[in-house]
Design an enzyme around this catalytic site. Structure first.
Site, PDB file in Angstrom:
ATOM      1  CG  HIS A  51      68.724  14.433  95.408  1.00  0.00           C
ATOM      2  ND1 HIS A  51      67.374  14.306  95.629  1.00  0.00           N
ATOM      3  CD2 HIS A  51      69.253  13.223  95.665  1.00  0.00           C
ATOM      4  CE1 HIS A  51      67.101  13.073  96.023  1.00  0.00           C
ATOM      5  NE2 HIS A  51      68.225  12.387  96.030  1.00  0.00           N
ATOM      6  CG  HIS A 106      73.158  10.682  94.860  1.00  0.00           C
ATOM      7  ND1 HIS A 106      73.241  10.469  96.217  1.00  0.00           N
ATOM      8  CD2 HIS A 106      71.856  10.524  94.538  1.00  0.00           C
ATOM      9  CE1 HIS A 106      72.027  10.188  96.690  1.00  0.00           C
ATOM     10  NE2 HIS A 106      71.170  10.214  95.694  1.00  0.00           N
TER      11      HIS A 106
END
Ligand code: AMP
Ligand code: ZN
Length: 136
Positions: A101, A103
């Site tokens: 992922h 951010h």
């Protein structure tokens, strides 16, 4: 490829509800439940890759282009003054969810956050040793 035991697989594929701010065939972007600042979001590939090193080049390339587009929209809509992209790999680097992922963190003059590190003071010799270790 999905991982049945991965919460981000379930979120990315809509099996667990989330505050989605963007979705396409490859990615879903959701608001982080523990935001560093207002609008802190996570860009999740819909397929499961544990980290950057597991990510196919095509997904990696698309991630930065997609993050750029989302970040530009958020910056304008939320009136952010700046923006951090942060991506953690491995427990020692702060990764807590082992599904890649990115951010996306809008930053504001008054947000009081510090995203950074304590700078070291290596000598020229130490820098050269490191350079050689990486390149030679
Ligand atoms: P990292 O430490 O880089 O692995 O980041 C994991 C991030 O996921 C943290 O910022 C958490 O606040 C966030 N997070 C964990 N679970 C959820 C969830 N169910 N929905 C949204 N964000 C989450
Ligand atoms: Zn996953």
């Amino acid at each position: 490829m999905k991982d049945d035991n991965c919460i981000f697989c379930k979120i990315a594929n809509g099996e667990i509800p989330s505050k989605t701010i963007y979705e396409d065939d490859m990615f879903r972007a959701i608001l982080d439940l523990g935001p560093a600042a207002k609008g802190h979001a996570l860009l999740l590939p819909k397929d499961h890759y544990a980290d950057l090193f597991a990510l196919p080049d095509e997904t990696a390339a698309a991630a930065i282009v997609t993050a750029k587009k989302i970040a530009a929209g958020m910056k304008e809509k939320l009136g952010a003054d700046g923006f951090n992209l942060v991506q953690n790999n491995g427990e020692v680097a702060g990764q807590t969810v082992f599904h890649f992922h990115l951010h996306m963190i809008p930053r504001y003059q008054t947000d009081g956050q510090k995203i950074g590190w304590v700078p070291g003071k290596p000598s020229q010799e130490e820098l050269e040793e490191t350079r050689a270790q990486i390149c030679d």
